[in-house]
Design an enzyme around this catalytic site. Sequence first.
Site, short mmCIF file in Angstrom:
data_model
loop_
_atom_site.label_atom_id
_atom_site.label_comp_id
_atom_site.label_asym_id
_atom_site.label_seq_id
_atom_site.Cartn_x
_atom_site.Cartn_y
_atom_site.Cartn_z
N HIS A 157 36.17 42.74 38.71
CA HIS A 157 34.92 41.98 38.73
C HIS A 157 33.87 42.72 39.57
O HIS A 157 34.20 43.61 40.34
CB HIS A 157 35.15 40.58 39.31
CG HIS A 157 35.82 39.65 38.34
ND1 HIS A 157 37.19 39.60 38.19
CD2 HIS A 157 35.31 38.74 37.47
CE1 HIS A 157 37.50 38.70 37.26
NE2 HIS A 157 36.38 38.17 36.80
N LYS A 161 31.88 39.29 43.98
CA LYS A 161 32.91 38.24 43.89
C LYS A 161 33.66 38.13 45.21
O LYS A 161 34.09 39.14 45.77
CB LYS A 161 33.87 38.54 42.73
CG LYS A 161 34.84 37.41 42.47
CD LYS A 161 35.50 37.51 41.10
CE LYS A 161 36.53 36.43 40.90
NZ LYS A 161 35.98 35.08 40.90
#
Length: 270
Positions: A157, A161
């Site tokens: 990600h 995040k």
Amino acid sequence: MADMKIGIVGAAGRMGCALTRAVTEAKGCRVAAASERSGHAALGRDAGSLAGLDSLGVALVADAAALFASCDAVLDFTAPAATLEHARLAAKHGVILVTGTTGLEPADQKKIVAAAKKAAIVQAPNFSVGVNLAMALVEQTARVLDDAFDIEIVEMHHRHKVDAPSGTALGLGRAAAKGRGVALEKMSERGRDGITGARKKGAIGFAALRGGDVVGDHTVIFAGAAERIEITHKAGGREIFARGAVRAALWAKGKKPGLYSMQDVLGFTR
Ligand code: NAD
């Protein structure tokens, strides 16, 4: 047949705007009403122009009750307190509710289950058709392969995040554990570093990569002797969740009251 009348609550939000675009693109439905929380700056503005489209002639209102009274289905990606109120209204009016709001406490979830006695509610932590398909394939693969195949789940990600592994990676882990007939909590191996010892037989391993602007990549690896099977999903944008939510609303038409999942929508639970 007349188009399904869809209401979008939280229509000025990131998902709200993606939902307006997805409903407008889909066949068999139209945006009939849109809402925002009271006091929001977007109240009175047109849902289409907020979503970067031409005007749809649908102004955002604060009156959720009026929205439910005028729609066949409502799409809700808002916040837990709002979702509980929307579930209550869905039950009162017998309207389909599709909800993707995350962060509900167990007590909140009980209220959703109660509302689903009076309305068809589709709820999923991830509405992407591709992710739900990947989960079904992972469960099926884990059922066929025994623990001579090591299961590793790798996710990547964007750099912002804050949690790991992702909720979707854990969902894929649960699907693998279910297929293998074990409890994920007992078998998961996370955050390996240093002298970890050899891999535990039957373990389900997780690894998280972070960087750039990656929306969400997930790969489940089944590594055996002299062969490897990999199931990968790569997300490019939040429209994948919006398209799945619209598909869920169309699927729920005519369904009995009850709490349904995306696995039901895609026919994996029949
Ligand atoms: P966001 O903050 O951009 O949008 C939420 C919107 O809901 C805001 O505009 C807010 O004003 C509005 N809202 C809050 N209370 C309301 C009320 N009482 N009535 C009407 N509107 C109200 O957030 P987002 O990124 O769009 O995400 C929304 C939710 O959806 C989060 O819980 C997120 O985790 C979840 N989500 C789920 C999936 C999935 O596939 N299940 C995918 C993406 C996001």
